[in-house]
Design a protein around this motif. Structure first.
Motif, PDB file in Angstrom:
ATOM      1  N   LEU A  11      -5.276  12.055   2.585  1.00 34.41           N
ATOM      2  CA  LEU A  11      -5.027  10.984   3.303  1.00 34.41           C
ATOM      3  C   LEU A  11      -5.907  10.625   4.617  1.00 34.41           C
ATOM      4  N   TYR A  29       1.678   0.468   6.705  1.00 36.33           N
ATOM      5  CA  TYR A  29       1.031   1.977   6.904  1.00 36.33           C
ATOM      6  C   TYR A  29       1.457   2.917   5.850  1.00 36.33           C
ATOM      7  N   LYS A  30       1.009   4.025   5.761  1.00 39.08           N
ATOM      8  CA  LYS A  30       1.343   5.264   4.826  1.00 39.08           C
ATOM      9  C   LYS A  30       2.285   6.152   5.299  1.00 39.08           C
ATOM     10  N   THR A  80       3.887   8.035  -5.385  1.00 41.29           N
ATOM     11  CA  THR A  80       5.165   7.043  -5.200  1.00 41.29           C
ATOM     12  C   THR A  80       5.231   6.304  -6.186  1.00 41.29           C
ATOM     13  N   LEU A 134      -0.595   5.965   9.745  1.00 42.59           N
ATOM     14  CA  LEU A 134       0.212   6.805   9.069  1.00 42.59           C
ATOM     15  C   LEU A 134       1.243   7.490   9.713  1.00 42.59           C
ATOM     16  N   THR A 161      -9.025   8.705   3.537  1.00 39.62           N
ATOM     17  CA  THR A 161      -8.566   7.325   3.316  1.00 39.62           C
ATOM     18  C   THR A 161      -8.426   6.337   4.510  1.00 39.62           C
ATOM     19  N   GLU A 216       0.827  -1.174   0.149  1.00 40.88           N
ATOM     20  CA  GLU A 216      -0.011   0.041  -0.024  1.00 40.88           C
ATOM     21  C   GLU A 216       0.933   1.215   0.054  1.00 40.88           C
ATOM     22  N   LEU A 217       0.827   1.916  -1.170  1.00 44.62           N
ATOM     23  CA  LEU A 217       1.581   3.142  -1.165  1.00 44.62           C
ATOM     24  C   LEU A 217       0.881   4.422  -1.979  1.00 44.62           C
ATOM     25  N   GLU A 218       1.389   5.426  -1.714  1.00 45.00           N
ATOM     26  CA  GLU A 218       0.599   6.411  -2.375  1.00 45.00           C
ATOM     27  C   GLU A 218       0.661   6.383  -3.989  1.00 45.00           C
ATOM     28  N   SER A 231     -10.745   3.394   5.771  1.00 39.86           N
ATOM     29  CA  SER A 231     -10.020   2.029   5.529  1.00 39.86           C
ATOM     30  C   SER A 231     -10.385   0.887   6.425  1.00 39.86           C
ATOM     31  N   GLY A 245       6.933   6.617   0.452  1.00 38.01           N
ATOM     32  CA  GLY A 245       5.653   7.549   0.779  1.00 38.01           C
ATOM     33  C   GLY A 245       5.787   8.878  -0.199  1.00 38.01           C
TER      34      GLY A 245
END
Length: 464
Positions: free
Chosen positions: A274, A410-411, A230, A390, A277, A225-227, A281, A430
């Protein structure tokens, strides 16, 4: 070389045929099953892939060969396609299902690899996320395949193309349309079949030996799970390294599109996105099975509505102006508190110096005096152990070039402040934002600089 290649393929084919004879006479499910491969099979299979890759690099469209050379390779036996990709540990991984892949000709093998790379360049792994809220998995998968297969020759006989779809669903789709056009048309055509396809997903065998368009991109769900920004930057970097000499016009169009994509959201809107999200989530749990693959006991299920844990890391060794720091913290606190998430502050130089909870501005403590240089790794080690959702890292950007640990689940958002220009970490895992310095005016109040806590981050600029 061609004869040796055929001999190698035939040898590997005979080995998987013997394996299939065993599987056909055994009731083996994913929950209690491992594949005992013949000695040397994996090594010989990837030696074959090296030779196929060499053919791609010698081809006039050698871009694909150079791109593939930068990817990690793995075997995957439960995948309903010859090849597949996802994004793991800061790299793209290409998977091969030998039961399907070895049935292809050498030309079709090359096409299968090109197919996956075109998905990456088209940013389908990113664009598909929003589509899943509105369209069925089958409609999305077929639409994406129709887009990339338009550019390929020597397609496998079961490949999804505009021609095969038009024939099967009595449609009249035309070439050259975007992914969104095809998915809408496909959704309409298969709407009555969607319920049946969903039921069929509930039973899955441990191995897959046939192509199934409804499941061809399931492994994308397992990507880290990446932005989006990125992943876009990583994809662009790989694509530019693979560009050697002249390339076809359709590839040039894709690469130009990648280069022109920029993250333009101002700081406050980016952080709000963010937070939204995180608010919606789902939390991983071992008490529920994975909905898409219930027989895969190694995949965790999900629970919704949990309270997110935000880690706010502060680099106390950096050249961050005190006034800028306080104003930035006020903005961060205001945004996060609107969503009811819990915040923990971690102060760190070359090691963690202090940890404390943060609920209101009054809880914000004066920064500790620095005792050393800068290391980011201690904060990531702490985050990995404490179920963080996060991590926001406030720093001047100067530290290690490589993190000693990889962020898990985590982000990450880096905020570069003070006199910092760039982030020293080469693989940030990130998004990165740079604060544009705000001038303080004497005895003059500019309404553009006032928002909630007396400070607006709309004037910040991105370095991504």
């Amino acid at each position: 070389m061609e004869n040796k290649l055929v001999d190698q393929i035939n040898k590997l084919r005979s080995q998987v045929k013997r394996l299939l004879l065993f599987f056909s006479n055994s009731d083996i499910k994913a929950s209690n099953f491992t594949i005992d491969l013949p000695v040397g099979f994996e090594k010989e299979f990837f030696a074959l892939i090296d030779k196929i890759n060499f053919l791609l690099m010698e081809d006039e469209e050698n871009f694909y060969g150079y791109f593939l050379f930068q990817m990690t390779r793995e075997l995957r036996f439960d995948m309903n396609s010859a090849t597949g990709v996802n994004f793991k540990n800061a790299t793209y991984v290409i998977y091969f299902n030998p039961f399907i892949f070895l049935n292809l000709t050498t030309k079709q093998m090359q096409t299968s690899m090109k197919h996956e790379i075109l998905h990456i360049l088209s940013l389908h792994l990113i664009r598909v996320k929003k589509m899943k809220e509105k369209y069925s998995v089958l409609a999305i998968n077929m639409a994406m395949d129709m887009v990339v297969n338009q550019y390929l020759s020597y397609l496998p006989p079961d490949a999804v193309t505009i021609e095969t779809v038009n024939k099967e669903y009595a449609l009249s789709l035309s070439h050259g349309k975007p992914f969104e056009y095809y998915v809408e048309k496909m959704q309409y055509a298969i709407e009555l079949q969607e319920e049946k396809e969903e039921e069929n997903q509930q039973k899955e065998d441990a191995i897959a030996t046939e192509f199934d368009p409804n499941k061809t991109h399931d492994i994308w769900e397992e990507s880290n799970e990446l932005e989006d920004s990125t992943m876009e930057e990583f994809t662009t970097s790989l694509a530019m390294k693979a560009k050697k000499g002249e390339i076809p016009s359709y590839l040039n169009t894709l690469l130009d599109s990648l280069k022109n994509r920029k993250e333009e959201l101002p700081w406050d809107l980016y952080l709000k996105r963010l937070m939204g999200t995180l608010d919606s989530s789902k939390k991983k749990t071992i008490t529920r099975r994975n909905r898409r693959q219930p027989n895969r006991l190694d995949l965790r299920g999900e629970l919704s509505g949990h309270k997110a844990n935000i880690l706010l890391a502060i680099d106390i060794s950096g050249s961050i102006d005190e006034e800028e720091f306080k104003k930035a913290m006020t903005e961060v606190l205001g945004i996060i508190n609107n969503y009811g998430h819990q915040i923990t502050v971690v102060e760190c130089d070359n090691e963690i110096q202090r940890i404390y909870p943060l609920k209101t501005k009054k809880d914000l403590k004066e920064r500790s005096n620095s005792r050393g240089g800068t290391k980011f790794t201690p904060v990531f080690e702490y985050a990995n152990k404490n179920k963080v959702d996060l991590l926001i890292y406030f720093t001047d950007g100067k530290g290690e070039e490589k993190l000693e640990v990889i962020p898990k689940g985590y982000k990450v958002l880096w905020v570069i402040s003070g006199r910092g220009d760039t982030l020293s970490v080469k693989e940030p895992y990130g998004a990165i934002k740079k604060l544009k310095k705000v001038k303080i005016k004497d005895n003059v109040l500019d309404h553009h600089d006032v928002e909630r806590g007396g400070f607006s981050m709309n004037h910040h600029e991105s370095i991504l």
